[in-house]
Design an enzyme around this catalytic site. Structure first.
Site, PDB file in Angstrom:
ATOM      1  N   TYR A 198       1.221   9.479 -10.575  1.00 32.06           N
ATOM      2  CA  TYR A 198       0.347   8.603  -9.750  1.00 32.06           C
ATOM      3  C   TYR A 198      -0.256   7.523 -10.519  1.00 32.06           C
ATOM      4  O   TYR A 198      -0.228   6.342 -10.525  1.00 32.06           O
ATOM      5  CB  TYR A 198      -0.659   9.301  -8.784  1.00 32.06           C
ATOM      6  CG  TYR A 198      -1.692   8.347  -8.095  1.00 32.06           C
ATOM      7  CD1 TYR A 198      -0.882   7.629  -6.866  1.00 32.06           C
ATOM      8  CD2 TYR A 198      -3.009   8.136  -8.030  1.00 32.06           C
ATOM      9  CE1 TYR A 198      -1.858   7.051  -6.059  1.00 32.06           C
ATOM     10  CE2 TYR A 198      -3.748   7.358  -7.222  1.00 32.06           C
ATOM     11  CZ  TYR A 198      -3.156   6.723  -6.114  1.00 32.06           C
ATOM     12  OH  TYR A 198      -3.956   6.159  -5.438  1.00 32.06           O
ATOM     13  N   LEU A 216       0.972  -1.285  -0.067  1.00 30.62           N
ATOM     14  CA  LEU A 216       0.115   0.167  -0.092  1.00 30.62           C
ATOM     15  C   LEU A 216       0.835   1.190   0.143  1.00 30.62           C
ATOM     16  O   LEU A 216       0.397   2.264  -0.030  1.00 30.62           O
ATOM     17  CB  LEU A 216      -0.805   0.040   1.295  1.00 30.62           C
ATOM     18  CG  LEU A 216      -2.092  -0.651   1.171  1.00 30.62           C
ATOM     19  CD1 LEU A 216      -1.830  -2.305   1.341  1.00 30.62           C
ATOM     20  CD2 LEU A 216      -3.291  -0.453   2.306  1.00 30.62           C
ATOM     21  N   GLN A 258       5.731 -14.429 -16.201  1.00 30.54           N
ATOM     22  CA  GLN A 258       7.140 -14.914 -16.404  1.00 30.54           C
ATOM     23  C   GLN A 258       7.698 -15.620 -15.341  1.00 30.54           C
ATOM     24  O   GLN A 258       8.610 -16.798 -15.528  1.00 30.54           O
ATOM     25  CB  GLN A 258       7.942 -13.654 -16.413  1.00 30.54           C
ATOM     26  CG  GLN A 258       9.184 -13.793 -17.364  1.00 30.54           C
ATOM     27  CD  GLN A 258       9.653 -12.344 -17.809  1.00 30.54           C
ATOM     28  OE1 GLN A 258       9.051 -11.492 -17.964  1.00 30.54           O
ATOM     29  NE2 GLN A 258      11.101 -12.619 -17.910  1.00 30.54           N
ATOM     30  N   THR A 270     -12.271   5.710  -0.872  1.00 27.51           N
ATOM     31  CA  THR A 270     -12.396   5.068   0.454  1.00 27.51           C
ATOM     32  C   THR A 270     -12.269   6.294   1.416  1.00 27.51           C
ATOM     33  O   THR A 270     -11.113   7.255   1.375  1.00 27.51           O
ATOM     34  CB  THR A 270     -11.384   3.828   0.586  1.00 27.51           C
ATOM     35  OG1 THR A 270     -11.668   3.049  -0.350  1.00 27.51           O
ATOM     36  CG2 THR A 270     -11.778   2.949   1.958  1.00 27.51           C
TER      37      THR A 270
HETATM   38  P1  NAD Z   1      -1.681   7.151   2.771  1.00 28.66           P
HETATM   39  O1  NAD Z   1      -0.992   8.189   1.948  1.00 28.66           O
HETATM   40  O2  NAD Z   1      -2.579   7.448   3.958  1.00 28.66           O
HETATM   41  O3  NAD Z   1      -0.999   6.042   2.798  1.00 28.66           O
HETATM   42  C1  NAD Z   1       0.439   5.443   2.163  1.00 28.66           C
HETATM   43  C2  NAD Z   1       1.510   5.191   3.156  1.00 28.66           C
HETATM   44  O4  NAD Z   1       2.593   4.761   2.251  1.00 28.66           O
HETATM   45  C3  NAD Z   1       1.851   6.160   3.942  1.00 28.66           C
HETATM   46  O5  NAD Z   1       2.109   5.719   5.333  1.00 28.66           O
HETATM   47  C4  NAD Z   1       3.211   6.727   3.440  1.00 28.66           C
HETATM   48  O6  NAD Z   1       4.088   7.082   4.506  1.00 28.66           O
HETATM   49  C5  NAD Z   1       3.809   5.425   2.934  1.00 28.66           C
HETATM   50  N1  NAD Z   1       4.606   5.719   1.827  1.00 28.66           N
HETATM   51  C6  NAD Z   1       4.653   6.433   0.773  1.00 28.66           C
HETATM   52  N2  NAD Z   1       5.674   6.181   0.266  1.00 28.66           N
HETATM   53  C7  NAD Z   1       6.430   5.371   0.605  1.00 28.66           C
HETATM   54  C8  NAD Z   1       7.636   4.661   0.549  1.00 28.66           C
HETATM   55  N3  NAD Z   1       8.576   5.077  -0.636  1.00 28.66           N
HETATM   56  N4  NAD Z   1       8.316   3.843   1.131  1.00 28.66           N
HETATM   57  C9  NAD Z   1       7.552   3.387   2.216  1.00 28.66           C
HETATM   58  N5  NAD Z   1       6.443   3.701   2.594  1.00 28.66           N
HETATM   59  C10 NAD Z   1       5.764   5.042   1.508  1.00 28.66           C
HETATM   60  O7  NAD Z   1      -2.820   6.611   1.635  1.00 28.66           O
HETATM   61  P2  NAD Z   1      -3.869   5.699   1.766  1.00 28.66           P
HETATM   62  O8  NAD Z   1      -5.202   6.315   1.475  1.00 28.66           O
HETATM   63  O9  NAD Z   1      -3.867   4.750   2.921  1.00 28.66           O
HETATM   64  O10 NAD Z   1      -3.590   4.700   0.435  1.00 28.66           O
HETATM   65  C11 NAD Z   1      -3.065   3.493   0.612  1.00 28.66           C
HETATM   66  C12 NAD Z   1      -2.877   2.482  -0.688  1.00 28.66           C
HETATM   67  O11 NAD Z   1      -4.192   2.458  -1.383  1.00 28.66           O
HETATM   68  C13 NAD Z   1      -1.984   3.559  -1.555  1.00 28.66           C
HETATM   69  O12 NAD Z   1      -1.233   2.642  -2.387  1.00 28.66           O
HETATM   70  C14 NAD Z   1      -3.113   4.137  -2.558  1.00 28.66           C
HETATM   71  O13 NAD Z   1      -2.784   4.217  -4.133  1.00 28.66           O
HETATM   72  C15 NAD Z   1      -4.195   3.034  -2.575  1.00 28.66           C
HETATM   73  N6  NAD Z   1      -5.476   3.852  -2.888  1.00 28.66           N
HETATM   74  C16 NAD Z   1      -6.269   4.504  -1.666  1.00 28.66           C
HETATM   75  C17 NAD Z   1      -7.449   5.037  -2.168  1.00 28.66           C
HETATM   76  C18 NAD Z   1      -8.392   5.623  -1.052  1.00 28.66           C
HETATM   77  O14 NAD Z   1      -9.251   6.136  -1.526  1.00 28.66           O
HETATM   78  N7  NAD Z   1      -7.676   5.966   0.140  1.00 28.66           N
HETATM   79  C19 NAD Z   1      -7.993   4.622  -3.369  1.00 28.66           C
HETATM   80  C20 NAD Z   1      -7.219   4.129  -4.231  1.00 28.66           C
HETATM   81  C21 NAD Z   1      -5.954   3.713  -4.014  1.00 28.66           C
END
Ligand code: NAD
Length: 350
Positions: free
Chosen positions: A167, A95, A184, A197
């Protein structure tokens, strides 16, 4: 320690039973909004959980409720750094990636490399450990969709050089990597395309409409709508989403395609402001701002595949999810009052 965080942990549902054997999971991005709820759920299910996060947008207070939990370990680490020293785990959830536009556009190179290099690193780690990997992808891979509602088979309409591309395209390449590893190298990967969400632990500064509107309304300010407000969105409550991720990870055979997870109930942005205003009271109203570049006009998942494969569909209506979220945002910082939790109510066979 604040007890609030622990109190609104998503309760385990009547969904798939956690495996009997002791399991360990790595949750990359586990200090973020969704990741911290996922950590809570896995701990509640008896897992050993290793949360890795570089705290780019995540917050340690999201994990306060797990501070005394012996089966939980937080490792401050970037997913792009060498991961070989990470402990053994049978399940890897990726995530890690800033998810809200202001956060992922703040440093586009960081966003795109986290998606591409970070996902590659986790795929290699999972392959070496023969672990299962679940990739958190996004509805943004559909861009500004020409098909509505979006089925998993729709290939999207993304601007590859726009401000959101770091993104959208980053997530698309991450999906490509997942399926190339599968084809692969016979990797066991699953891809969830997550739609909007919301819930407790969203950041007030994340620029997403639910958190922005709630904060504005709680401060007695007008809610700022980009464009007409007729653009549609669908909103999934966090415990429903986590249930979907868990079911996808525990599915015996990995699906051949990504699986949409989201709430198909569609609302216009104006309808959302009306509901928030109804719940919070006051009447500062709305203020219209210019539309945002590349902002999708419609966003609604087709979740037939999730229902067929996982028996999953969201069960929490926007009205009650908003109530929980507003209560959480309204609690003063450090408050110990328990925010009421909503158990996941996804239905159907596990
Ligand atoms: P968020 O920003 O709260 O959480 C992302 C987490 O990833 C954070 O804790 C951040 O510190 C960590 N992070 C970022 N870059 C990093 C790196 N290089 N190394 C280690 N950690 C890193 O976002 P979220 O809403 O919790 O989303 C989590 C995942 O779900 C993401 O991949 C996002 O693309 C996906 N997503 C979320 C939603 C939503 O509505 N919340 C919708 C679609 C997809």
């Amino acid at each position: 320690m604040r007890s609030r965080v622990k109190a609104e942990t998503s309760a385990p549902s009547s969904g798939p039973k956690p495996p009997r054997r002791k399991r360990a999971a790595i949750v990359a991005g586990g200090a973020g909004f969704l990741g911290s709820h996922l950590c809570d759920r896995l701990i509640a299910d008896g897992y050993r959980v290793y949360c890795i996060d570089n705290l780019y947008t995540g917050r340690l207070e999201n994990l306060d409720g797990l501070a005394a939990e012996p089966r939980f370990t937080f490792i401050e680490q970037d997913v792009r750094a060498p991961l070989e020293t990470l402990p053994e785990a049978q399940e890897v959830y990726n995530l890690a990636c800033p998810a809200s536009p202001p956060h992922y556009q703040r440093d586009p190179l960081d966003t795109v490399t986290t998606n591409v290099i970070g996902t590659l690193a986790l795929l290699k780690l999972s392959g070496a450990r023969q672990a299962r990997l679940l990739q958190a992808s996004t509805s943004e891979v559909y861009g500004d969709p020409a098909e509505h509602p979006q089925r998993g088979s729709y290939n999207g309409n993304v601007n590859p050089i726009g401000p959101r591309a770091c993104y959208d395209e980053g997530k698309r390449v991450a999906e490509t990597l997942c399926y190339d590893f599968r084809r692969q190298l016979q990797a066991d990967v699953r891809v969830a395309r997550i739609f909007n969400t919301y819930g407790p632990r969203m950041r007030t500064d994340d620029g997403r409409i639910i958190s922005t509107f709630i904060n504005q309304a709680l401060c007695g300010e007008a809610m700022t709508i980009h464009g007409t407000g007729c653009q549609s969105r669908s909103f999934c409550y966090v415990s429903d989403l986590i249930e979907g991720l868990i079911r996808l990870m525990r599915l015996e055979d990995a699906p051949a395609t990504p699986v949409n997870l989201g709430n198909p109930e569609e609302f216009t942005v104006l309808e959302l402001t009306e509901e928030i205003q109804r719940q919070i009271g006051g009447c500062a109203g709305v203020r219209h701002l210019p539309p945002v570049e590349d902002d999708p006009q419609r966003r609604c998942p087709n979740i037939e595949l999730a229902f067929d494969l996982l028996g999953w569909r969201p069960g929490i209506a926007l009205r009650s999810g908003l109530r929980q979220t507003i209560d959480w945002f309204a609690s003063p910082p450090g408050a110990v009052a328990d925010a009421p939790s909503i158990a996941a109510t996804a239905v159907g066979p596990a």
